[in-house]
Design a protein around this motif. Structure first.
Motif, PDB file in Angstrom:
ATOM      1  N   LEU A   1      27.622  16.436 -22.069  1.00  0.00           N
ATOM      2  CA  LEU A   1      27.396  15.171 -22.774  1.00  0.00           C
ATOM      3  C   LEU A   1      28.679  14.351 -22.854  1.00  0.00           C
ATOM      4  CD1 LEU A   1      25.167  16.467 -25.731  1.00  0.00           C
ATOM      5  CD2 LEU A   1      24.398  15.180 -23.723  1.00  0.00           C
ATOM      6  N   LYS A   2      29.778  15.029 -23.155  1.00  0.00           N
ATOM      7  CA  LYS A   2      31.046  14.308 -23.305  1.00  0.00           C
ATOM      8  C   LYS A   2      31.515  13.717 -21.985  1.00  0.00           C
ATOM      9  CE  LYS A   2      33.214  15.886 -27.501  1.00  0.00           C
ATOM     10  NZ  LYS A   2      34.450  16.263 -28.166  1.00  0.00           N
ATOM     11  N   THR A   3      31.298  14.443 -20.885  1.00  0.00           N
ATOM     12  CA  THR A   3      31.773  13.912 -19.613  1.00  0.00           C
ATOM     13  C   THR A   3      30.805  12.876 -19.048  1.00  0.00           C
ATOM     14  OG1 THR A   3      30.838  15.853 -18.518  1.00  0.00           O
ATOM     15  CG2 THR A   3      33.199  15.864 -18.917  1.00  0.00           C
ATOM     16  N   THR A   4      29.510  13.138 -19.199  1.00  0.00           N
ATOM     17  CA  THR A   4      28.528  12.216 -18.615  1.00  0.00           C
ATOM     18  C   THR A   4      28.423  10.923 -19.401  1.00  0.00           C
ATOM     19  OG1 THR A   4      27.300  14.189 -17.974  1.00  0.00           O
ATOM     20  CG2 THR A   4      26.182  12.089 -17.685  1.00  0.00           C
ATOM     21  N   PHE A   5      28.531  11.017 -20.706  1.00  0.00           N
ATOM     22  CA  PHE A   5      28.331   9.836 -21.547  1.00  0.00           C
ATOM     23  C   PHE A   5      29.613   9.505 -22.321  1.00  0.00           C
ATOM     24  CE2 PHE A   5      24.297  12.049 -21.017  1.00  0.00           C
ATOM     25  CZ  PHE A   5      23.565  11.056 -20.388  1.00  0.00           C
TER      26      PHE A   5
ATOM     27  N   ALA B   1      33.402  -5.444 -35.601  1.00  0.00           N
ATOM     28  CA  ALA B   1      33.053  -5.477 -34.187  1.00  0.00           C
ATOM     29  C   ALA B   1      34.093  -4.724 -33.370  1.00  0.00           C
ATOM     30  CB  ALA B   1      32.947  -6.921 -33.713  1.00  0.00           C
ATOM     31  N   ARG B   2      33.624  -3.877 -32.496  1.00  0.00           N
ATOM     32  CA  ARG B   2      34.458  -3.088 -31.571  1.00  0.00           C
ATOM     33  C   ARG B   2      35.355  -2.052 -32.243  1.00  0.00           C
ATOM     34  NH1 ARG B   2      35.943  -7.184 -26.582  1.00  0.00           N
ATOM     35  NH2 ARG B   2      34.325  -8.682 -27.043  1.00  0.00           N
ATOM     36  N   CYS B   3      35.295  -1.912 -33.542  1.00  0.00           N
ATOM     37  CA  CYS B   3      36.054  -0.830 -34.172  1.00  0.00           C
ATOM     38  C   CYS B   3      35.371   0.485 -33.826  1.00  0.00           C
ATOM     39  CB  CYS B   3      36.110  -1.005 -35.686  1.00  0.00           C
ATOM     40  SG  CYS B   3      36.929   0.402 -36.487  1.00  0.00           S
ATOM     41  N   LYS B   4      36.148   1.484 -33.465  1.00  0.00           N
ATOM     42  CA  LYS B   4      35.567   2.721 -32.960  1.00  0.00           C
ATOM     43  C   LYS B   4      35.433   3.821 -34.013  1.00  0.00           C
ATOM     44  CE  LYS B   4      36.356   1.843 -28.171  1.00  0.00           C
ATOM     45  NZ  LYS B   4      37.095   2.082 -26.943  1.00  0.00           N
ATOM     46  N   THR B   5      35.594   3.476 -35.260  1.00  0.00           N
ATOM     47  CA  THR B   5      35.440   4.500 -36.293  1.00  0.00           C
ATOM     48  C   THR B   5      33.986   4.940 -36.416  1.00  0.00           C
ATOM     49  OG1 THR B   5      37.325   3.730 -37.570  1.00  0.00           O
ATOM     50  CG2 THR B   5      35.666   5.000 -38.754  1.00  0.00           C
TER      51      THR B   5
ATOM     52  N   VAL C   1      29.237   7.742 -26.371  1.00  0.00           N
ATOM     53  CA  VAL C   1      29.256   8.465 -27.635  1.00  0.00           C
ATOM     54  C   VAL C   1      30.691   8.573 -28.134  1.00  0.00           C
ATOM     55  CG1 VAL C   1      29.253  10.741 -26.531  1.00  0.00           C
ATOM     56  CG2 VAL C   1      28.418  10.509 -28.853  1.00  0.00           C
ATOM     57  N   LEU C   2      30.891   8.207 -29.393  1.00  0.00           N
ATOM     58  CA  LEU C   2      32.239   8.241 -29.951  1.00  0.00           C
ATOM     59  C   LEU C   2      32.408   9.485 -30.816  1.00  0.00           C
ATOM     60  CD1 LEU C   2      32.566   4.479 -30.876  1.00  0.00           C
ATOM     61  CD2 LEU C   2      33.680   5.669 -28.994  1.00  0.00           C
ATOM     62  N   ASP C   3      33.641   9.935 -30.910  1.00  0.00           N
ATOM     63  CA  ASP C   3      33.940  11.110 -31.722  1.00  0.00           C
ATOM     64  C   ASP C   3      34.139  10.709 -33.174  1.00  0.00           C
ATOM     65  OD1 ASP C   3      33.807  12.739 -29.530  1.00  0.00           O
ATOM     66  OD2 ASP C   3      35.968  12.656 -29.136  1.00  0.00           O
ATOM     67  N   CYS C   4      33.862  11.645 -34.035  1.00  0.00           N
ATOM     68  CA  CYS C   4      34.079  11.456 -35.462  1.00  0.00           C
ATOM     69  C   CYS C   4      35.594  11.321 -35.711  1.00  0.00           C
ATOM     70  CB  CYS C   4      33.524  12.661 -36.214  1.00  0.00           C
ATOM     71  SG  CYS C   4      33.829  12.626 -37.977  1.00  0.00           S
ATOM     72  N   THR C   5      35.940  10.305 -36.475  1.00  0.00           N
ATOM     73  CA  THR C   5      37.350  10.051 -36.771  1.00  0.00           C
ATOM     74  C   THR C   5      37.960  11.202 -37.573  1.00  0.00           C
ATOM     75  OG1 THR C   5      36.701   7.731 -36.902  1.00  0.00           O
ATOM     76  CG2 THR C   5      38.893   8.262 -37.691  1.00  0.00           C
ATOM     77  N   ILE C   6      37.108  11.934 -38.300  1.00  0.00           N
ATOM     78  CA  ILE C   6      37.599  13.017 -39.144  1.00  0.00           C
ATOM     79  C   ILE C   6      37.651  14.350 -38.391  1.00  0.00           C
ATOM     80  CG2 ILE C   6      37.229  14.284 -41.319  1.00  0.00           C
ATOM     81  CD1 ILE C   6      37.833  11.282 -41.732  1.00  0.00           C
ATOM     82  N   CYS C   7      36.500  14.780 -37.825  1.00  0.00           N
ATOM     83  CA  CYS C   7      36.465  16.128 -37.234  1.00  0.00           C
ATOM     84  C   CYS C   7      36.544  16.127 -35.702  1.00  0.00           C
ATOM     85  CB  CYS C   7      35.212  16.875 -37.690  1.00  0.00           C
ATOM     86  SG  CYS C   7      33.689  16.263 -36.945  1.00  0.00           S
TER      87      CYS C   7
END
Ligand SMILES: [Zn+2]
Ligand SMILES: [Zn+2]
Length: 247
Positions: free
Chosen positions: A100-104, A127-131, A108-114
């Motif tokens: 999933l991480k490589t294909t997409f 807008a466009r903030c990735k949090t 899909v964005l990662d959690c800012t915390i974990c």
């Protein structure tokens, strides 16, 4: 390129060993729809899920599609919500994490915390903030009395945060699948207004045709370039058919 695509495809086959090749192909299509769902809803309506079976090399009846979807749920690969929407189970998220991480990567964005993928949680409304945060990570964050976005520093009021996951969409038919984030950002400046107008003017059946056409091209990289070109071509649509066939 082909080797990479095959390896990615195998990632699902390797873990979902209880399914036939056609069922695995179906699962792959469903995963793709979920990951590319508009508004980061990371979910798919049951109607759309059944329709997707029409894109399989060996066709399924509606009943077969339904029972296959039920099997994906009962074997723990998909979750079906009360609203009847499918999303990826915790098992899928864990076992298919690399795939999933490589294909997409850009969807899909990662959690800012974990730092794990967020397919359900909250997004900063800037807008466009990735949090992005999982709900439980956000709850921890709140406990520490932090009320600003850790990235863009905008003040966070709970009501202004955007849901990620099923809550991001209303009931009813799914709207058109989003394009990949990378190309969306690239084309945003020049074409934003035009694209919006186009989307609104398009009757629903045209959107479906688009979706079918996209799904016939399983390797993501190919579809990526094809979609991007489709966007460029939207103003010269008479050229599009010729170009698309070369893919
Ligand atoms: Zn988290
Ligand atoms: Zn932010």
């Amino acid at each position: 390129m082909i080797a990479i695509v095959n390896t990615k495809g195998d990632a699902i086959a390797q873990v979902a060993t209880e399914f036939s090749p056609n069922e695995i192909a179906y699962f792959r299509l469903i995963v793709e729809c979920i990951m590319l769902a508009p508004s980061e809803s990371f979910s798919l309506s049951s109607i759309a899920a059944i329709k997707e079976s029409a894109n399989l090399p060996s066709k399924m009846t509606k009943t077969e599609a339904e029972s296959t979807l039920n099997a994906f749920v009962s074997k723990g690969w998909l979750v079906k919500s009360k609203r009847g929407r499918y999303s990826l189970s915790t098992r899928s998220l864990l076992e298919l994490q690399t795939y999933l991480k490589t294909t997409f990567e850009d969807e899909v964005l990662d959690c800012t915390i974990c730092m794990e993928m967020v397919t359900k949680g909250i997004a900063c409304s800037t807008a466009r903030c990735k949090t992005r945060m999982h709900m439980h990570c956000y709850d921890d964050y709140k406990l520490k009395k932090r009320r600003v976005c850790p990235n863009c520093q905008s003040p966070w009021e709970e009501l202004r945060l955007i849901p990620v996951g099923e809550d991001a969409v209303k009931d009813g038919p799914d709207s058109r699948r989003r394009s990949r984030r990378v190309e969306r950002e690239q084309s945003m400046e020049e074409e934003e207004e035009e694209e919006d107008e186009e989307e609104m003017m398009q009757p629903p059946q045209e959107a479906e045709e688009d979706e079918l056409m996209e799904s016939e091209t399983p390797p993501p990289a190919q579809r990526n370039s094809r979609q991007r070109r489709a966007t460029q071509m939207s103003m010269a649509s008479q050229l599009y058919d010729d170009e698309a066939e070369e893919d």
